[in-house]
Design a protein around this motif. Structure first.
Motif, mmCIF file in Angstrom:
data_model
loop_
_atom_site.group_PDB
_atom_site.id
_atom_site.type_symbol
_atom_site.label_atom_id
_atom_site.label_comp_id
_atom_site.label_asym_id
_atom_site.label_seq_id
_atom_site.Cartn_x
_atom_site.Cartn_y
_atom_site.Cartn_z
ATOM 1 N N UNK A 142 -5.172 -3.597 -3.765
ATOM 2 C CA UNK A 142 -3.909 -3.684 -3.010
ATOM 3 C C UNK A 142 -3.622 -5.141 -2.654
ATOM 4 N N UNK A 143 -4.617 -5.852 -2.183
ATOM 5 C CA UNK A 143 -4.419 -7.262 -1.812
ATOM 6 C C UNK A 143 -4.103 -8.121 -3.025
ATOM 7 N N UNK A 144 -4.739 -7.829 -4.155
ATOM 8 C CA UNK A 144 -4.437 -8.550 -5.397
ATOM 9 C C UNK A 144 -2.960 -8.374 -5.752
ATOM 10 N N UNK A 175 -13.139 -0.726 -8.413
ATOM 11 C CA UNK A 175 -14.337 -1.102 -7.668
ATOM 12 C C UNK A 175 -14.149 -1.012 -6.163
ATOM 13 N N UNK A 176 -12.967 -1.458 -5.699
ATOM 14 C CA UNK A 176 -12.689 -1.487 -4.262
ATOM 15 C C UNK A 176 -11.174 -1.398 -4.104
ATOM 16 N N UNK A 177 -10.636 -0.223 -3.828
ATOM 17 C CA UNK A 177 -9.185 -0.018 -3.795
ATOM 18 C C UNK A 177 -8.435 -1.026 -2.915
ATOM 19 N N UNK A 178 -8.990 -1.378 -1.780
ATOM 20 C CA UNK A 178 -8.293 -2.328 -0.893
ATOM 21 C C UNK A 178 -8.165 -3.705 -1.539
ATOM 22 N N UNK A 184 0.837 -1.204 0.000
ATOM 23 C CA UNK A 184 0.000 0.000 0.000
ATOM 24 C C UNK A 184 0.871 1.254 0.000
ATOM 25 N N UNK A 185 1.920 1.258 0.832
ATOM 26 C CA UNK A 185 2.833 2.407 0.892
ATOM 27 C C UNK A 185 3.577 2.608 -0.426
ATOM 28 N N UNK A 186 4.005 1.517 -1.049
ATOM 29 C CA UNK A 186 4.699 1.628 -2.342
ATOM 30 C C UNK A 186 3.773 2.175 -3.414
#
Length: 139
Positions: free
Chosen positions: A51-53, A45-48, A16-18
């Motif tokens: 990030x997890x992807x 659709x869903x930013x989080x 997330x920071x990168x």
């Protein structure tokens, strides 16, 4: 016969920071063209979820690079290694270019598992070598 085993755990917060620091350039460095399109769609659709992807793909490629014993050096590159999900959701490694040639020349196959939670993504990879002679088959 097992050729190699690799595992990796990735801190989703670091990814997330990168992304915050480098934007799409960071994702573009890690993801293949197809993965990048999926990442963009999920992020929209869903930013989080995006990030997890990205974190699971990062982790899976690291685990794979360890299982083949190369780490992140040629012919192993981020873009030549892709993680695709089959219809059932099962992840698979799909290789391109020089990495595919290197892998195929050794008669290897890969099995990958990925998972993620709020703060971590983890992957486990087993690479197998096909027996190349009757002697190896009989062992």
């Amino acid at each position: 016969m097992i050729y190699g085993i690799g595992t990796d755990i990735c801190d989703v917060r670091r990814i997330r920071e990168s992304l915050a620091r480098h934007g799409d350039r960071f994702a573009d460095k890690i993801l293949s063209e197809g993965e990048f399109a999926t990442w963009k769609a999920r992020s929209a659709r869903w930013p989080e979820r995006g990030v997890r992807y990205l974190a699971t793909r990062f982790s899976a490629k690291e685990a794979f690079s360890k299982a083949i014993g190369l780490g992140m050096r040629m012919p192993m590159t981020w873009k030549l290694c892709e993680v695709r999900n089959g219809p059932s959701g099962k992840p698979a490694i799909v290789l391109q270019g020089a990495l595919k040639d290197w892998f195929d020349a050794r008669h290897l196959s890969a099995h990958i598992s990925v998972t993620d939670e709020t703060d971590y993504a983890a992957s486990f990879c087993v690479v197998e070598a096909a027996p190349t002679s009757l002697e190896e088959i009989s062992r």
